[in-house]
Design an enzyme around this catalytic site. Structure first.
Site, PDB file in Angstrom:
ATOM      1  N   TYR A   1      38.120   0.652  29.020  1.00  0.00           N
ATOM      2  CA  TYR A   1      38.548   1.786  29.839  1.00  0.00           C
ATOM      3  C   TYR A   1      37.581   2.002  31.011  1.00  0.00           C
ATOM      4  O   TYR A   1      37.993   2.151  32.168  1.00  0.00           O
ATOM      5  CB  TYR A   1      38.643   3.057  28.977  1.00  0.00           C
ATOM      6  CG  TYR A   1      38.805   4.307  29.794  1.00  0.00           C
ATOM      7  CD1 TYR A   1      40.043   4.635  30.344  1.00  0.00           C
ATOM      8  CD2 TYR A   1      37.710   5.134  30.050  1.00  0.00           C
ATOM      9  CE1 TYR A   1      40.180   5.772  31.134  1.00  0.00           C
ATOM     10  CE2 TYR A   1      37.840   6.267  30.833  1.00  0.00           C
ATOM     11  CZ  TYR A   1      39.076   6.584  31.374  1.00  0.00           C
ATOM     12  OH  TYR A   1      39.206   7.701  32.158  1.00  0.00           O
TER      13      TYR A   1
ATOM     14  N   GLY B   1      39.381   0.239  24.991  1.00  0.00           N
ATOM     15  CA  GLY B   1      38.479   1.103  24.221  1.00  0.00           C
ATOM     16  C   GLY B   1      37.355   1.603  25.111  1.00  0.00           C
ATOM     17  O   GLY B   1      37.504   1.754  26.333  1.00  0.00           O
ATOM     18  N   ASN B   2      36.202   1.822  24.496  1.00  0.00           N
ATOM     19  CA  ASN B   2      35.071   2.408  25.225  1.00  0.00           C
ATOM     20  C   ASN B   2      34.691   1.594  26.453  1.00  0.00           C
ATOM     21  O   ASN B   2      34.472   2.141  27.531  1.00  0.00           O
ATOM     22  CB  ASN B   2      33.864   2.502  24.292  1.00  0.00           C
ATOM     23  CG  ASN B   2      34.113   3.490  23.184  1.00  0.00           C
ATOM     24  OD1 ASN B   2      34.670   4.563  23.421  1.00  0.00           O
ATOM     25  ND2 ASN B   2      33.745   3.124  21.967  1.00  0.00           N
ATOM     26  N   VAL B   3      34.614   0.270  26.309  1.00  0.00           N
ATOM     27  CA  VAL B   3      34.187  -0.549  27.441  1.00  0.00           C
ATOM     28  C   VAL B   3      35.361  -0.865  28.366  1.00  0.00           C
ATOM     29  O   VAL B   3      35.258  -0.721  29.588  1.00  0.00           O
ATOM     30  CB  VAL B   3      33.528  -1.865  26.964  1.00  0.00           C
ATOM     31  CG1 VAL B   3      33.012  -2.657  28.165  1.00  0.00           C
ATOM     32  CG2 VAL B   3      32.383  -1.595  25.993  1.00  0.00           C
TER      33      VAL B   3
ATOM     34  N   LYS C   1      18.574  -8.721  13.417  1.00  0.00           N
ATOM     35  CA  LYS C   1      19.790  -8.014  12.984  1.00  0.00           C
ATOM     36  C   LYS C   1      19.600  -7.629  11.528  1.00  0.00           C
ATOM     37  O   LYS C   1      18.829  -8.276  10.805  1.00  0.00           O
ATOM     38  CB  LYS C   1      20.989  -8.966  13.115  1.00  0.00           C
ATOM     39  CG  LYS C   1      22.319  -8.280  13.201  1.00  0.00           C
ATOM     40  CD  LYS C   1      22.677  -7.907  14.628  1.00  0.00           C
ATOM     41  CE  LYS C   1      24.002  -7.158  14.663  1.00  0.00           C
ATOM     42  NZ  LYS C   1      24.400  -6.810  16.025  1.00  0.00           N
TER      43      LYS C   1
ATOM     44  N   GLY D   1      42.341  -4.739  25.817  1.00  0.00           N
ATOM     45  CA  GLY D   1      41.538  -3.762  25.069  1.00  0.00           C
ATOM     46  C   GLY D   1      41.068  -2.650  25.986  1.00  0.00           C
ATOM     47  O   GLY D   1      40.332  -2.898  26.947  1.00  0.00           O
TER      48      GLY D   1
END
Ligand code: NAD
Length: 358
Positions: free
Chosen positions: A186, A182-184, A80, A180
């Site tokens: 949904y 969001g992108n995931v 990372k 939630g």
């Protein structure tokens, strides 16, 4: 600042500090473990209050990537990077290019990707200095938005947990609370609704809730009430640390399976879920679809072997089998599923056959 005695230091292979006066870059790259392959992990840009905070984050996150790659069966290690500074104030193309030079010094032992505070455009600047980057947008080369693939992995792990704990072969009619959208979240709702699940949804944005109500016939829930819904499954797809002393007591669900990273506030909360007979599908396994996707993108660039979506999907679907083996191990050993996942991952990345030291 202590390094080798640092609380989060855990056999990391390399920690490098980068400074560039010209561009203002102050960054740390940590490679935790490369026994299984090059270390892949995102570049986070954040206005850390101290260098110590940045170091803590990069040590913790790089180790997490080793476990995620190992449990998913990818030939990758964990790494990372963090850039210290407010992305809105100090980020420039020059700064990102100088980050690209920093990544290049690893000569492929570290592969960088997007994370909080960095974007596809930033990866393009990094790519001008190094080929060891994934998630950039050069025409037709990138593998695109990882979220639908992440959602597919969460859906696969969720169904494995439902089969194991609730003895149901599918989610038709199952009551599922999704936190939630969001992108995931949904994309997960889309897959679950198609299978006939009954959805209970919440988000901080009212328009996202309205959309899910209209599109999936979901029931809207206030964000504070999502934990106590009378449902079969709770799917956290928003923030980390949502499984804690207060929320676990509220859960009526028998399964927890969602996309959020670091869902357990502390390791002991894995035990707490087990005590309440709630089956927890480990987050870093079932949300690994995005990592699987970028691995195949990188492999195609490095070897010339074409990126094949069917191969990605087949790999993501292995999350089913891995989830099942984790659930079984946890039962046999009388341990939390989170502990069982850690054990399997550690066995893989510490196996003498793969250890360079052996
Ligand atoms: P996102 O930012 O697109 O969506 C998060 C959603 O959660 C937002 O709509 C936000 O309004 C909502 N939210 C935030 N706090 C909330 C709260 N207290 N109650 C209800 N809703 C709340 O993020 P995403 O890309 O969908 O990722 C979701 C989670 O999955 C994150 O924890 C992320 O780290 C993790 N994850 C994502 C991916 C990926 O491919 N995107 C991969 C692995 C893990």
């Amino acid at each position: 600042m202590s390094i080798f005695n640092h609380h989060e230091f855990n056999h990391h292979e390399q920690i490098s500090f980068f400074n560039c006066d010209e561009t203002g870059l102050k960054a740390i790259i940590a490679v935790h473990n490369t026994n299984l392959g090059p270390a892949l992990g995102g570049c986070r840009m954040w206005a850390y209050e101290s260098d110590e905070q940045a170091l803590r984050d990069v040590l913790r996150l790089s180790q997490g990537m080793t476990y995620k790659a190992a449990i998913t069966g990818l030939p990758l290690g964990g790494g990372k990077s963090v850039i210290i500074g407010d992305a809105k104030k100090i980020k420039t193309p020059e700064l990102m290019r100088s980050m690209g030079k920093a990544v290049e010094t690893f000569n492929g032992r570290y592969i960088v990707a997007e994370d909080v505070g960095t974007t596809v455009e930033d990866m393009n600047f990094i790519h001008s200095q190094t080929k060891h980057v994934v998630g950039f947008s050069r025409d037709g080369e990138g593998s695109g938005d990882p979220s639908p693939t992440t959602a597919l992995g969460v859906y696969t792990g969720l169904k494995a947990a439902v089969r194991h704990r609730l003895h149901r072969s599918d989610v038709k009619g199952a009551r599922i609370a999704v936190q939630g959208l969001g992108n995931v979240g949904y994309n997960l709702c889309k897959l679950l609704a198609k299978d006939g699940a009954q959805l209970f949804v919440t988000d901080l944005h009212a328009d996202r809730i309205d959309h899910a109500v209209k599109e999936f016939g979901a029931t809207a829930v206030d964000s504070d009430d999502i934990y106590s819904q009378n449902v079969d499954v709770f799917a956290p797809c928003a923030l980390g640390a949502v499984l804690n002393d207060a929320t676990i007591k509220m859960l009526k669900a028998k399964v927890v399976a969602g996309a959020a990273n670091n869902q357990l506030a502390e390791a002991r909360h894995g035990e707490m879920l087990r005590d309440q007979k709630i089956l927890y599908a480990p987050d870093y396994l079932i949300n690994a679809g995005g990592l699987i996707n970028v691995y195949y993108e990188h492999r195609s660039r490095m070897t010339g072997k074409a990126y094949d979506r069917a191969e990605v999907v087949a790999h993501v679907q292995k999350i089913d089998e891995t989830s099942e083996s984790i659930f079984r191990l946890a039962e046999q050993e009388g341990i939390a599923t989170s502990t069982a996942a850690d054990r399997i991952a550690e066995q893989r990345f510490n196996a003498p056959a793969v250890s360079k030291a052996a």
